[in-house]
Write a protein that holds these residues in place. Structure first.
Motif, PDB file in Angstrom:
ATOM      1  N   GLN A 188     -16.234  63.135  -7.943  1.00  0.00           N
ATOM      2  CA  GLN A 188     -16.030  62.205  -6.825  1.00  0.00           C
ATOM      3  C   GLN A 188     -14.610  61.649  -6.871  1.00  0.00           C
ATOM      4  OE1 GLN A 188     -18.394  61.900  -9.162  1.00  0.00           O
ATOM      5  NE2 GLN A 188     -20.320  62.329  -8.131  1.00  0.00           N
ATOM      6  N   PHE A 227     -21.796  53.249   2.634  1.00  0.00           N
ATOM      7  CA  PHE A 227     -20.948  54.310   2.085  1.00  0.00           C
ATOM      8  C   PHE A 227     -20.321  55.055   3.256  1.00  0.00           C
ATOM      9  CE2 PHE A 227     -19.945  58.500   0.460  1.00  0.00           C
ATOM     10  CZ  PHE A 227     -19.292  58.175  -0.709  1.00  0.00           C
ATOM     11  N   PRO A 228     -19.015  55.214   3.292  1.00  0.00           N
ATOM     12  CA  PRO A 228     -18.056  54.761   2.280  1.00  0.00           C
ATOM     13  C   PRO A 228     -17.858  53.254   2.302  1.00  0.00           C
ATOM     14  CG  PRO A 228     -16.918  55.684   4.166  1.00  0.00           C
ATOM     15  CD  PRO A 228     -18.381  55.943   4.403  1.00  0.00           C
ATOM     16  N   HIS A 229     -17.056  52.768   1.355  1.00  0.00           N
ATOM     17  CA  HIS A 229     -16.788  51.342   1.265  1.00  0.00           C
ATOM     18  C   HIS A 229     -16.162  50.858   2.577  1.00  0.00           C
ATOM     19  CE1 HIS A 229     -15.138  47.513  -0.073  1.00  0.00           C
ATOM     20  NE2 HIS A 229     -15.838  47.628  -1.192  1.00  0.00           N
ATOM     21  N   GLN A 254      -5.876  54.056   1.315  1.00  0.00           N
ATOM     22  CA  GLN A 254      -6.927  54.875   0.711  1.00  0.00           C
ATOM     23  C   GLN A 254      -6.888  54.810  -0.819  1.00  0.00           C
ATOM     24  OE1 GLN A 254      -9.393  56.724   2.522  1.00  0.00           O
ATOM     25  NE2 GLN A 254      -8.584  55.381   4.130  1.00  0.00           N
ATOM     26  N   LYS A 267     -10.537  52.480  -5.302  1.00  0.00           N
ATOM     27  CA  LYS A 267     -11.424  53.318  -6.108  1.00  0.00           C
ATOM     28  C   LYS A 267     -12.683  52.524  -6.453  1.00  0.00           C
ATOM     29  CE  LYS A 267      -8.507  56.770  -6.329  1.00  0.00           C
ATOM     30  NZ  LYS A 267      -8.777  58.038  -5.639  1.00  0.00           N
ATOM     31  N   LEU A 269     -12.372  51.058   3.386  1.00  0.00           N
ATOM     32  CA  LEU A 269     -11.759  52.349   3.679  1.00  0.00           C
ATOM     33  C   LEU A 269     -11.822  52.672   5.169  1.00  0.00           C
ATOM     34  CD1 LEU A 269     -13.114  54.444   0.672  1.00  0.00           C
ATOM     35  CD2 LEU A 269     -10.861  53.389   0.920  1.00  0.00           C
ATOM     36  N   ASP A 272     -20.469  47.132  -5.432  1.00  0.00           N
ATOM     37  CA  ASP A 272     -19.756  48.071  -6.300  1.00  0.00           C
ATOM     38  C   ASP A 272     -19.721  47.539  -7.720  1.00  0.00           C
ATOM     39  OD1 ASP A 272     -18.292  50.335  -7.027  1.00  0.00           O
ATOM     40  OD2 ASP A 272     -16.384  49.310  -6.754  1.00  0.00           O
ATOM     41  N   THR A 299     -21.975  45.788  -0.573  1.00  0.00           N
ATOM     42  CA  THR A 299     -21.529  47.055  -1.160  1.00  0.00           C
ATOM     43  C   THR A 299     -21.954  47.151  -2.625  1.00  0.00           C
ATOM     44  OG1 THR A 299     -19.386  46.030  -1.602  1.00  0.00           O
ATOM     45  CG2 THR A 299     -19.573  47.356   0.385  1.00  0.00           C
ATOM     46  N   TYR A 312     -13.263  59.298  -5.328  1.00  0.00           N
ATOM     47  CA  TYR A 312     -13.171  57.851  -5.164  1.00  0.00           C
ATOM     48  C   TYR A 312     -13.551  57.079  -6.433  1.00  0.00           C
ATOM     49  CZ  TYR A 312     -18.258  58.232  -4.541  1.00  0.00           C
ATOM     50  OH  TYR A 312     -19.596  58.509  -4.728  1.00  0.00           O
ATOM     51  N   THR A 363     -20.206  55.600  -8.616  1.00  0.00           N
ATOM     52  CA  THR A 363     -20.516  56.556  -7.561  1.00  0.00           C
ATOM     53  C   THR A 363     -21.785  56.057  -6.873  1.00  0.00           C
ATOM     54  OG1 THR A 363     -21.945  57.934  -8.948  1.00  0.00           O
ATOM     55  CG2 THR A 363     -19.582  58.435  -8.955  1.00  0.00           C
TER      56      THR A 363
END
Length: 311
Positions: free
Chosen positions: A215, A54-56, A66, A69, A59, A24, A22, A217, A73
């Protein structure tokens, strides 16, 4: 860098040097993996490939929660990866079906048949497949039959503290933007259009640009005042940012505002990037606008003093 929004868009390569995750934040630890990826691709006349999601995944795997964060992006992540020299970025939707793929299917169908890996680089804690049951032992076991090599990057520490996206998120939520920058290797930023506010700031000599984060998230740092730089139209300005509900005027919504120093243009609708440099103080309720004005003058002096020390 070429970007693909699904695995189905990607055309199998003859000599793919790949990594998966991911990523992030694309933090200091991630960068070590990616730098090695690009180096190995260059040395073997291959092409570097990153498969991200995407999404992580959390989630999808844990839909009840949810609250997660993201530091970046998906657009910010792509921008950072491109700057690091990656050739191909595959952003594939993470679904329940994808998460239920067993490790053997994942390796054959995704890594070998779709991407065409000849070399795979993974972090020390890489897991994949149903219930995260796949790991290094699976990758090694299938490497000879499928003709690829695998390299594991060991844990990267900063000041004897392991870097992780979780720790960076925690730092940001506590307002520790300086610590987050140490982990990331760059300053955390927010990007969005300037929207109209109620213009109270300009009545006390501190006009602000209100930023809308598109966004939902995207993680927002803790409420408070920060020293920031602001990028727009290829120019960079110094300023001080405010995040909070404006308790002095009994505000009801959480605002993200920035007072840009030595700047007086109307920029409604324009997109700006705000880079968080230093946390100055927590948000507090003042007795009135005059007391707030006095504190903002002190905040400006503290911000300028911070920037003066950085020279």
């Amino acid at each position: 860098m070429k970007i693909y929004n699904h695995l189905s868009e990607f055309k199998r390569l003859n000599n793919a040097v790949a990594t998966i995750g991911t990523f992030d934040g694309v933090h200091f630890g991630h960068q070590k993996i990616i730098n090695r990826l690009c180096e190995l691709a260059k040395n073997t006349d291959g092409e570097s490939v990153i498969l991200t999601f995407f999404p992580h995944p959390r989630l999808i795997i844990d839909p009840e929660n949810q609250d997660l964060k993201m530091i970046n992006t998906i657009e910010e992540k792509a921008e950072i990866l491109a700057a690091l020299g990656v050739d191909h970025l595959i952003i594939t939707p993470f679904t329940r079906d994808f998460s239920n793929m067993n490790p053997a299917e994942y390796i054959k169908n995704i890594l070998v048949d779709t991407i065409g890996i000849k070399q795979l680089i993974v972090g020390y804690d890489h897991r994949f497949g149903k219930d995260r049951s796949g790991g290094m032992l699976d990758l090694v076991a299938f490497s000879k039959p499928y003709g690829y090599e695998i390299e594991e990057i060991k844990e990267q520490d900063i000041n004897d503290v392991a870097v992780s996206s979780t720790k960076i998120r925690k730092s940001l939520l506590e307002g520790q933007v300086g610590l987050a920058a140490e982990y990331l290797g760059y300053n955390f930023s927010l990007y969005g259009p300037v929207i109209k506010g109620d213009k109270i700031g300009r009545t006390i000599g501190f006009p602000t640009a209100n930023i809308f984060i598109e966004q939902p998230y995207k993680i927002i740092p803790s409420d408070g005042i920060y020293a920031v730089t602001v990028e727009m139209e290829n120019e960079t300005y110094k300023g001080m940012a405010y995040i909070g509900q404006r308790p002095t005027i009994n505000g009801m919504t959480r605002n993200i505002e920035v007072n840009i120093f030595d700047f007086n243009k109307e920029i409604y609708g324009q997109y700006i990037r705000m880079n968080f440099m230093e946390f100055l103080r927590h948000d507090v309720k003042f007795t009135g606008l005059e007391a707030l004005k006095i504190q903002l003058q002190q905040d400006k002096e503290d911000t300028l003093a911070y920037f003066a020390q950085q020279r």
